[in-house]
Enzyme design. Structure first.
Site, PDB file in Angstrom:
ATOM      1  N   ASP A 103       0.841  -1.205   0.000  1.00  0.00           N
ATOM      2  CA  ASP A 103       0.000   0.000   0.000  1.00  0.00           C
ATOM      3  C   ASP A 103       0.876   1.255   0.000  1.00  0.00           C
ATOM      4  O   ASP A 103       2.047   1.210   0.402  1.00  0.00           O
ATOM      5  CB  ASP A 103      -0.879   0.023   1.258  1.00  0.00           C
ATOM      6  CG  ASP A 103      -1.827  -1.167   1.314  1.00  0.00           C
ATOM      7  OD1 ASP A 103      -2.161  -1.703   0.237  1.00  0.00           O
ATOM      8  OD2 ASP A 103      -2.221  -1.549   2.427  1.00  0.00           O
TER       9      ASP A 103
HETATM   10  N1  URA Z   1      -1.085  -6.032   3.910  1.00  0.00           N
HETATM   11  C1  URA Z   1      -1.614  -4.801   3.935  1.00  0.00           C
HETATM   12  O1  URA Z   1      -2.649  -4.566   4.550  1.00  0.00           O
HETATM   13  N2  URA Z   1      -0.975  -3.831   3.250  1.00  0.00           N
HETATM   14  C2  URA Z   1       0.180  -4.021   2.590  1.00  0.00           C
HETATM   15  O2  URA Z   1       0.732  -3.086   1.998  1.00  0.00           O
HETATM   16  C3  URA Z   1       0.730  -5.315   2.581  1.00  0.00           C
HETATM   17  C4  URA Z   1       0.075  -6.307   3.252  1.00  0.00           C
END
Ligand code: URA
Length: 236
Positions: A103
């Site tokens: 993310d």
């Molecule tokens: N899980 C998440 O919630 N976000 C990420 O970026 C990676 C794994």
């Protein structure tokens, strides 16, 4: 790759110099003079000679590890954020693809490559590749809550709108608000959704390890090439 472009990559000719030597009959491909610059060279099949000298191919396949900082998007193009490709200072990133995503507000280890088959090995759900996440939580968890969470995560958790539970995973607390979670799958926003299902909220997330590969020596925003052993460690 076209023969004229291949000569620019291997011996540093300009494209027009390459076309000229090809037209002049000075380039042989597997023993045959080729006068067409658009002839496609396959490094695994062809031997190219220029002026009687064999030219070694340049391996252009990229295997990269990036320590992704906050605020960058794991896409090739984005309207809203700078992309992770903008962090990489290499000339030819046209064919680079990402092995999964983090993310925008997650930091840490991200693999990139131009080798589609290798990317498939890294991301295939059929192959177990553990990923270690360092998680910071909003709500402090008591020892009893931590023990329950460890148990639930080890059994698998039902996430909203998913029919199957998450695969058994390992959770270790390092303080009431920090823990390490090792996952062997990568559902959308999985870590955040798992802690939401446990009644908490993730305030910071960092992926510190993929398989045996960690980020030691790599500052946030920096990239390095993988070694051949590291590349091989993801192959069957
Ligand atoms: N899980 C998440 O919630 N976000 C990420 O970026 C990676 C794994």
């Amino acid at each position: 790759m076209r023969l004229d472009k291949w000569l620019t990559k291997t011996i540093g000719l300009t494209r027009s110099e390459a076309k000229k030597v090809i037209r002049g009959g000075r380039v042989q491909v597997s023993g045959e003079v080729i006068k067409d610059g658009s002839f496609i060279i396959d490094n695994s099949v062809h031997k190219v000679e220029f002026g009687g000298q064999v030219i070694e191919p340049v391996d252009e396949t990229l295997y990269l590890l990036l320590n992704k900082p906050l605020g960058f998007e794991c896409t090739l193009k984005s309207k809203h954020y700078p992309t992770v490709l903008e962090l990489i200072d290499l000339p030819n990133l046209k064919d680079v693809r990402l092995a999964g995503r983090l993310d925008v507000d997650t930091t840490g280890a991200l693999l990139l490559s131009t080798d589609g088959q290798w990317l498939h090995f890294v991301t295939s759900p059929k192959r177990v590749c553990p990923k270690l996440y360092e998680v910071t939580l909003f709500e402090p968890m008591s020892e009893a809550q931590q023990a329950d969470a460890i148990d639930e995560v080890a059994r698998g958790i039902y996430l909203d709108s998913e029919e199957l539970p998450t695969l058994p995973a390992k959770l270790e607390f390092t303080s009431p608000t920090t823990c390490e979670l090792t996952l062997t799958e990568g559902k959308y926003h999985q870590v955040k959704r798992m802690f939401a299902a446990l009644g908490n909220h993730v305030t910071a997330l960092h992926r510190s390890k993929i398989g045996d590969l960690d980020l030691s020596g790599l500052e946030l925003g920096d990239t390095r090439f993988l070694t051949s052993d590291e590349i091989a460690s993801f192959m069957p």
